[in-house]
Design a protein around this motif. Structure first.
Motif, PDB file in Angstrom:
ATOM      1  N   ALA A 174      -9.015  -0.935  10.025  1.00  0.00           N
ATOM      2  CA  ALA A 174      -8.266  -1.714   8.805  1.00  0.00           C
ATOM      3  C   ALA A 174      -7.842  -0.721   7.805  1.00  0.00           C
ATOM      4  O   ALA A 174      -7.539  -0.816   6.824  1.00  0.00           O
ATOM      5  CB  ALA A 174      -9.379  -2.641   8.479  1.00  0.00           C
ATOM      6  N   GLY A 175      -8.389   0.632   8.102  1.00  0.00           N
ATOM      7  CA  GLY A 175      -8.083   1.699   7.087  1.00  0.00           C
ATOM      8  C   GLY A 175      -9.323   1.864   5.957  1.00  0.00           C
ATOM      9  O   GLY A 175     -10.321   0.989   6.378  1.00  0.00           O
ATOM     10  N   GLY A 176      -9.213   2.253   4.965  1.00  0.00           N
ATOM     11  CA  GLY A 176     -10.189   2.279   3.901  1.00  0.00           C
ATOM     12  C   GLY A 176     -10.260   0.989   3.056  1.00  0.00           C
ATOM     13  O   GLY A 176     -11.129   0.410   2.537  1.00  0.00           O
ATOM     14  N   ALA A 177      -9.087   0.502   2.610  1.00  0.00           N
ATOM     15  CA  ALA A 177      -8.982  -0.503   1.600  1.00  0.00           C
ATOM     16  C   ALA A 177      -9.633  -1.859   2.178  1.00  0.00           C
ATOM     17  O   ALA A 177     -10.233  -2.465   1.491  1.00  0.00           O
ATOM     18  CB  ALA A 177      -7.480  -0.590   0.990  1.00  0.00           C
ATOM     19  N   GLN A 216      -0.062  10.313   8.641  1.00  0.00           N
ATOM     20  CA  GLN A 216       0.507  11.743   8.430  1.00  0.00           C
ATOM     21  C   GLN A 216       1.508  11.255   7.175  1.00  0.00           C
ATOM     22  O   GLN A 216       1.369  12.217   6.410  1.00  0.00           O
ATOM     23  CB  GLN A 216       1.428  12.290   9.648  1.00  0.00           C
ATOM     24  N   ALA A 217       1.895  10.222   7.131  1.00  0.00           N
ATOM     25  CA  ALA A 217       2.862  10.145   6.132  1.00  0.00           C
ATOM     26  C   ALA A 217       2.157   9.523   4.739  1.00  0.00           C
ATOM     27  O   ALA A 217       2.632   9.431   3.732  1.00  0.00           O
ATOM     28  CB  ALA A 217       3.882   9.009   6.118  1.00  0.00           C
ATOM     29  N   GLY A 218       0.672   9.453   4.871  1.00  0.00           N
ATOM     30  CA  GLY A 218      -0.171   9.112   3.738  1.00  0.00           C
ATOM     31  C   GLY A 218      -0.195   7.697   3.498  1.00  0.00           C
ATOM     32  O   GLY A 218      -0.546   6.985   2.386  1.00  0.00           O
ATOM     33  N   LYS A 219       0.224   6.890   4.441  1.00  0.00           N
ATOM     34  CA  LYS A 219       0.300   5.298   4.333  1.00  0.00           C
ATOM     35  C   LYS A 219      -0.928   4.714   4.865  1.00  0.00           C
ATOM     36  O   LYS A 219      -1.012   3.369   5.104  1.00  0.00           O
ATOM     37  CB  LYS A 219       1.589   4.807   4.963  1.00  0.00           C
ATOM     38  N   PHE A 220      -1.868   5.191   5.641  1.00  0.00           N
ATOM     39  CA  PHE A 220      -3.037   4.770   6.388  1.00  0.00           C
ATOM     40  C   PHE A 220      -4.238   5.944   6.014  1.00  0.00           C
ATOM     41  O   PHE A 220      -3.944   7.039   6.309  1.00  0.00           O
ATOM     42  CB  PHE A 220      -2.958   4.685   7.974  1.00  0.00           C
ATOM     43  N   GLU A 221      -5.350   5.576   5.917  1.00  0.00           N
ATOM     44  CA  GLU A 221      -6.477   6.360   5.594  1.00  0.00           C
ATOM     45  C   GLU A 221      -7.522   5.855   6.591  1.00  0.00           C
ATOM     46  O   GLU A 221      -7.962   4.697   6.444  1.00  0.00           O
ATOM     47  CB  GLU A 221      -6.835   6.087   3.990  1.00  0.00           C
ATOM     48  N   LEU A 222      -7.961   6.738   7.369  1.00  0.00           N
ATOM     49  CA  LEU A 222      -8.948   6.549   8.239  1.00  0.00           C
ATOM     50  C   LEU A 222     -10.282   6.500   7.563  1.00  0.00           C
ATOM     51  O   LEU A 222     -10.609   7.737   6.755  1.00  0.00           O
ATOM     52  CB  LEU A 222      -8.907   7.551   9.369  1.00  0.00           C
ATOM     53  N   PRO A 223     -10.997   5.884   7.555  1.00  0.00           N
ATOM     54  CA  PRO A 223     -12.436   5.820   6.728  1.00  0.00           C
ATOM     55  C   PRO A 223     -13.362   6.963   7.302  1.00  0.00           C
ATOM     56  O   PRO A 223     -13.244   7.447   8.286  1.00  0.00           O
ATOM     57  CB  PRO A 223     -12.985   4.415   7.173  1.00  0.00           C
TER      58      PRO A 223
END
Length: 290
Positions: A174-177, A216-223
């Motif tokens: 889900a990413g960080g958010a 890589q494009a800064g659109k997903f953040e791995l927790p």
């Protein structure tokens, strides 16, 4: 044995099984996090090749009592083809006592309970299903091909046929958010499905996937590690199973869990709390793998 494609994968519990490749690739093959079959076009192998592999197994695999049907979604085959295949396994490999396969939610929902019961009667024992998340916004984002309600329906259909249901969930997807929303919803969906075995893995980004490109494009953040442990805790906290195995002993995970639910729920939560407090040594990055 004849194998096609760049990857032949199977669940960890099928390590000692005869791997009989019936299809190549995955019938869905659009999940944004999965790079296993990105270079493969889904196809059904020629029956003469599969028959030759069965003949090989009948001669050289006498000590192996289990068969795993590869690749990604053999359950997508027609009922008649599956009946023919399982009948041949029963005839040519009579000592085999367990046949297993992967099945996605769509393939499972395309089978009636009666059809699944027919397959069980011919030797099918176990269905491995990838849930990944029980949170609809995440399922849409990763292009999983089913929503939470459809996932529950599929899981319950497998259980209604008295087949062993093994379901995987994915930390970090889900990413960080949305991490906590994903964890809570996933625990709730797993509870509704009542799998016999729940396997929890941790997302590892692969370069040939759309999700890697988003990261890589800064659109997903791995927790980070702490957030993944917090996600695991919330998922287990909302896991309400009458009976089943809970495992996070896959090589991708930082913290290994091997438990029986509901008996071990509180000890598992306590172990996660210890890890969150820094009192437990976690798996180092260099040992993590898919």
């Amino acid at each position: 044995m004849h194998y096609e494609g760049a990857h032949i994968i199977r669940p960890p519990s099928e390590a000692d099984s005869i791997i009989l490749q019936v299809t190549v690739g995955c019938s869905h093959n659009r999940c944004t996090f999965c790079g296993t079959y990105k270079e493969e076009r889904f196809r059904i192998k020629d029956q003469t090749i599969v028959d030759a592999d069965l003949d090989f197994a009948a001669k050289y695999c006498l000590r192996q009592s289990r068969v795993f049907l590869a690749d990604g979604d053999v359950l997508a085959l027609s009922q008649s083809r599956l009946v023919e295949l399982l009948t041949k396994i029963k005839h040519k490999l009579p000592w085999v006592n367990r046949v297993s396969l992967y099945g996605n939610a769509r393939a499972i929902r395309n089978k009636s309970v009666d059809q699944l019961l027919e397959l069980k009667g011919l030797g099918l024992h176990r269905v491995y299903m990838g849930l990944e998340s029980g949170f609809d916004p995440v399922l849409v984002a990763i292009d999983k091909g089913a929503n939470a309600a459809q996932m529950i329906e599929a899981g319950q259909r497998v259980k209604a046929a008295n087949l062993f249901l093994s379901v995987t969930a994915l930390l970090g997807i889900a990413g960080g958010a949305l991490s906590q929303e994903h964890a809570k919803a996933t625990g709730q969906v797993l509870s509704a499905m009542e799998p016999n075995q729940t396997g929890i893995l941790t997302l590892m980004l692969l370069e040939n996937t759309p999700l890697y490109q988003l990261e890589q494009a800064g659109k997903f953040e791995l927790p980070d590690q702490h957030s993944l442990l917090a996600e695991l805790r919330t998922m287990v906290e909302h896991l309400d199973l009458k009976k089943g195995q809970l495992q996070s002993n896959h090589a991708s995970n930082y913290l290994a869990i091997n438990a029986r639910m509901p008996r071990d729920k509180e000890p598992v939560l306590a172990a996660i709390d210890q890890a969150l407090a820094g009192q437990t040594r976690l798996k180092p990055e260099y040992l993590r793998a898919l």
